[in-house]
Design a protein around this motif. Sequence first.
Motif, PDB file in Angstrom:
ATOM      1  N   MET A 277      87.666  -2.668  30.575  1.00 20.73           N
ATOM      2  CA  MET A 277      87.147  -3.195  32.212  1.00 20.73           C
ATOM      3  C   MET A 277      86.851  -4.500  32.195  1.00 20.73           C
ATOM      4  SD  MET A 277      84.815   0.346  33.011  1.00 20.73           S
ATOM      5  CE  MET A 277      84.493  -0.457  34.543  1.00 20.73           C
ATOM      6  N   ALA A 278      87.383  -5.021  32.981  1.00 22.18           N
ATOM      7  CA  ALA A 278      86.968  -6.552  33.454  1.00 22.18           C
ATOM      8  C   ALA A 278      85.524  -6.691  33.780  1.00 22.18           C
ATOM      9  CB  ALA A 278      87.829  -7.201  34.362  1.00 22.18           C
ATOM     10  N   GLY A 279      84.915  -7.600  33.230  1.00 18.82           N
ATOM     11  CA  GLY A 279      83.437  -8.034  33.322  1.00 18.82           C
ATOM     12  C   GLY A 279      82.576  -7.198  32.702  1.00 18.82           C
ATOM     13  N   VAL A 280      83.065  -6.092  31.993  1.00 15.94           N
ATOM     14  CA  VAL A 280      82.318  -5.002  31.059  1.00 15.94           C
ATOM     15  C   VAL A 280      82.440  -4.871  29.577  1.00 15.94           C
ATOM     16  CG1 VAL A 280      81.732  -2.603  30.866  1.00 15.94           C
ATOM     17  CG2 VAL A 280      81.772  -3.583  33.129  1.00 15.94           C
ATOM     18  N   ALA A 281      83.718  -5.006  29.365  1.00 14.15           N
ATOM     19  CA  ALA A 281      84.111  -4.702  28.033  1.00 14.15           C
ATOM     20  C   ALA A 281      84.482  -6.041  27.236  1.00 14.15           C
ATOM     21  CB  ALA A 281      85.615  -3.987  27.945  1.00 14.15           C
ATOM     22  N   GLY A 282      83.277  -6.365  26.547  1.00 13.15           N
ATOM     23  CA  GLY A 282      83.422  -7.730  26.033  1.00 13.15           C
ATOM     24  C   GLY A 282      83.613  -7.569  24.296  1.00 13.15           C
ATOM     25  N   GLY A 283      83.682  -8.620  23.594  1.00 17.40           N
ATOM     26  CA  GLY A 283      83.753  -8.491  22.232  1.00 17.40           C
ATOM     27  C   GLY A 283      82.958  -7.634  21.465  1.00 17.40           C
ATOM     28  N   LYS A 284      81.560  -7.581  22.076  1.00 27.51           N
ATOM     29  CA  LYS A 284      80.474  -6.720  21.081  1.00 27.51           C
ATOM     30  C   LYS A 284      80.718  -5.243  21.521  1.00 27.51           C
ATOM     31  CE  LYS A 284      76.564 -10.167  21.192  1.00 27.51           C
ATOM     32  NZ  LYS A 284      75.438 -10.503  21.445  1.00 27.51           N
ATOM     33  N   LEU A 285      81.321  -4.932  22.726  1.00 28.09           N
ATOM     34  CA  LEU A 285      81.374  -3.595  23.023  1.00 28.09           C
ATOM     35  C   LEU A 285      82.745  -3.216  22.343  1.00 28.09           C
ATOM     36  CD1 LEU A 285      80.956  -1.040  24.602  1.00 28.09           C
ATOM     37  CD2 LEU A 285      82.254  -1.691  26.356  1.00 28.09           C
ATOM     38  N   ALA A 286      83.782  -3.996  22.383  1.00 23.33           N
ATOM     39  CA  ALA A 286      85.050  -3.802  21.710  1.00 23.33           C
ATOM     40  C   ALA A 286      84.868  -3.302  20.041  1.00 23.33           C
ATOM     41  CB  ALA A 286      86.154  -4.665  21.850  1.00 23.33           C
ATOM     42  N   ALA A 287      84.099  -4.443  19.497  1.00 19.21           N
ATOM     43  CA  ALA A 287      83.581  -4.122  17.918  1.00 19.21           C
ATOM     44  C   ALA A 287      82.866  -2.903  17.726  1.00 19.21           C
ATOM     45  CB  ALA A 287      82.950  -5.361  17.545  1.00 19.21           C
ATOM     46  N   ALA A 288      82.092  -2.468  18.649  1.00 22.61           N
ATOM     47  CA  ALA A 288      81.276  -1.195  18.452  1.00 22.61           C
ATOM     48  C   ALA A 288      82.173  -0.152  18.638  1.00 22.61           C
ATOM     49  CB  ALA A 288      80.151  -1.285  19.491  1.00 22.61           C
ATOM     50  N   ALA A 289      83.105   0.037  19.436  1.00 20.62           N
ATOM     51  CA  ALA A 289      84.024   1.163  19.422  1.00 20.62           C
ATOM     52  C   ALA A 289      84.700   1.197  18.235  1.00 20.62           C
ATOM     53  CB  ALA A 289      84.918   0.791  20.717  1.00 20.62           C
ATOM     54  N   THR A 290      85.140   0.089  17.763  1.00 20.93           N
ATOM     55  CA  THR A 290      85.833   0.164  16.413  1.00 20.93           C
ATOM     56  C   THR A 290      85.080   0.419  15.412  1.00 20.93           C
ATOM     57  OG1 THR A 290      87.422  -1.607  17.210  1.00 20.93           O
ATOM     58  CG2 THR A 290      87.129  -1.348  15.020  1.00 20.93           C
ATOM     59  N   MET A 291      83.887   0.021  15.202  1.00 26.09           N
ATOM     60  CA  MET A 291      82.987   0.556  14.188  1.00 26.09           C
ATOM     61  C   MET A 291      82.785   1.976  14.355  1.00 26.09           C
ATOM     62  SD  MET A 291      80.601  -2.836  13.604  1.00 26.09           S
ATOM     63  CE  MET A 291      80.107  -2.925  15.188  1.00 26.09           C
ATOM     64  N   GLY A 292      82.610   2.520  15.540  1.00 28.29           N
ATOM     65  CA  GLY A 292      82.487   3.941  15.590  1.00 28.29           C
ATOM     66  C   GLY A 292      83.506   5.076  15.267  1.00 28.29           C
ATOM     67  N   GLY A 293      84.739   4.111  15.120  1.00 31.04           N
ATOM     68  CA  GLY A 293      85.944   5.069  14.466  1.00 31.04           C
ATOM     69  C   GLY A 293      87.023   4.892  15.507  1.00 31.04           C
ATOM     70  N   GLY A 294      86.881   4.663  16.573  1.00 32.35           N
ATOM     71  CA  GLY A 294      87.941   4.351  17.561  1.00 32.35           C
ATOM     72  C   GLY A 294      88.422   3.217  17.396  1.00 32.35           C
ATOM     73  N   LEU A 295      89.189   2.599  18.524  1.00 31.31           N
ATOM     74  CA  LEU A 295      89.793   1.185  18.768  1.00 31.31           C
ATOM     75  C   LEU A 295      89.335   0.615  19.865  1.00 31.31           C
ATOM     76  CD1 LEU A 295      91.675  -1.157  18.062  1.00 31.31           C
ATOM     77  CD2 LEU A 295      93.258   0.171  19.371  1.00 31.31           C
ATOM     78  N   GLY A 296      88.421  -0.520  19.909  1.00 30.08           N
ATOM     79  CA  GLY A 296      87.837  -1.234  20.844  1.00 30.08           C
ATOM     80  C   GLY A 296      88.966  -2.232  21.475  1.00 30.08           C
ATOM     81  N   LEU A 297      88.568  -2.430  22.868  1.00 33.51           N
ATOM     82  CA  LEU A 297      89.704  -3.157  23.497  1.00 33.51           C
ATOM     83  C   LEU A 297      88.818  -4.369  24.204  1.00 33.51           C
ATOM     84  CD1 LEU A 297      92.639  -1.199  25.281  1.00 33.51           C
ATOM     85  CD2 LEU A 297      92.463  -2.214  22.976  1.00 33.51           C
ATOM     86  N   ILE A 298      89.067  -5.647  24.140  1.00 30.13           N
ATOM     87  CA  ILE A 298      88.429  -6.643  24.865  1.00 30.13           C
ATOM     88  C   ILE A 298      89.075  -6.600  26.033  1.00 30.13           C
ATOM     89  CG2 ILE A 298      88.263  -9.235  25.075  1.00 30.13           C
ATOM     90  CD1 ILE A 298      87.794  -9.291  22.027  1.00 30.13           C
ATOM     91  N   ALA A 299      88.320  -7.025  27.313  1.00 29.65           N
ATOM     92  CA  ALA A 299      88.929  -7.107  28.604  1.00 29.65           C
ATOM     93  C   ALA A 299      89.404  -8.550  28.717  1.00 29.65           C
ATOM     94  CB  ALA A 299      87.813  -6.968  29.808  1.00 29.65           C
ATOM     95  N   GLY A 300      90.668  -8.633  28.961  1.00 29.55           N
ATOM     96  CA  GLY A 300      91.203 -10.165  29.023  1.00 29.55           C
ATOM     97  C   GLY A 300      91.273 -10.221  30.463  1.00 29.55           C
ATOM     98  N   GLY A 301      90.924  -9.259  31.415  1.00 29.84           N
ATOM     99  CA  GLY A 301      90.796  -9.481  32.780  1.00 29.84           C
ATOM    100  C   GLY A 301      91.599 -10.361  33.542  1.00 29.84           C
ATOM    101  N   TYR A 302      91.281 -11.312  34.151  1.00 31.67           N
ATOM    102  CA  TYR A 302      91.882 -12.211  34.988  1.00 31.67           C
ATOM    103  C   TYR A 302      92.761 -13.506  34.005  1.00 31.67           C
ATOM    104  CZ  TYR A 302      90.119  -9.536  38.888  1.00 31.67           C
ATOM    105  OH  TYR A 302      89.695  -8.229  39.456  1.00 31.67           O
ATOM    106  N   SER A 303      92.632 -13.207  32.727  1.00 31.09           N
ATOM    107  CA  SER A 303      93.466 -14.166  31.919  1.00 31.09           C
ATOM    108  C   SER A 303      92.808 -15.361  31.783  1.00 31.09           C
ATOM    109  CB  SER A 303      95.110 -14.160  32.188  1.00 31.09           C
ATOM    110  OG  SER A 303      95.240 -12.817  32.412  1.00 31.09           O
ATOM    111  N   ASP A 304      91.700 -15.549  31.398  1.00 36.00           N
ATOM    112  CA  ASP A 304      90.999 -16.820  31.415  1.00 36.00           C
ATOM    113  C   ASP A 304      91.169 -17.111  29.688  1.00 36.00           C
ATOM    114  OD1 ASP A 304      89.218 -19.001  30.817  1.00 36.00           O
ATOM    115  OD2 ASP A 304      87.765 -18.199  32.299  1.00 36.00           O
ATOM    116  N   PRO A 305      91.737 -18.075  29.121  1.00 36.05           N
ATOM    117  CA  PRO A 305      91.913 -18.209  27.707  1.00 36.05           C
ATOM    118  C   PRO A 305      90.543 -18.658  26.987  1.00 36.05           C
ATOM    119  CG  PRO A 305      93.657 -19.622  28.991  1.00 36.05           C
ATOM    120  CD  PRO A 305      92.982 -19.089  29.813  1.00 36.05           C
TER     121      PRO A 305
END
Length: 226
Positions: A22-50
Amino acid sequence: MAFDTALTRMFGIDIPVISASMAGVAGGKLAAAATMGGGLGLIAGGYSDPALLEHEFSEAGNAVVGVGFITWALAKNPEALDVALSHSPKAIFLSFAEIGPYVAKSKSGGAKLIAQVQTVAQARAAAEAGADLIVAQGTEAGGHGAARATLPLVPAVVDAVGDIPVLAAGGLRMGAGWRRRCPWVRLAPWSAPPSSRRKNRWPAQTVSSGSPKVLATTRRRVRSST
């Protein structure tokens, strides 16, 4: 206990859950938490700001994550895909436009291509374009698409895309609730050995919680639902 499904085998994860980008919500910390919880976390690339992508990858640390883009925004800033692939993500997740222009580059960069769709026609197009995984997003997922609810959409997409695994997004929580509400879940393309098949007869689901704590405890909550 690890689950044995098409999704867990594809990404080498323990539980069949992917956190929504989710743009504006799913940052790197949240994605890492999902992965560490056993799933796969996704970082929000949103509007494609490098620059934002570089920041969020640094926030994810050494966790193995993927990246999700709003596809029409990526078309305006295609260099964002190069930035994402430079970090060797497990998956590139695309939604809200044709995925065709990005399939070859994503796969050559070592990422699986996940396409999110809101209609059966979009699902067929994504399958033909080469998606490795398809997310069927019902209107309960923030009203996106606004055409069909999750429960009738998912089995229709499963029927339309053959052997490609399908995830469900929108209005879902844990596996037991999904199983009770959806007697047709045996149609979902997840397979398991006979001894564990009873516990693996529902599609995976995307999760879009804004709390890293929730994602970090996903493993415990899924186990308790079986």
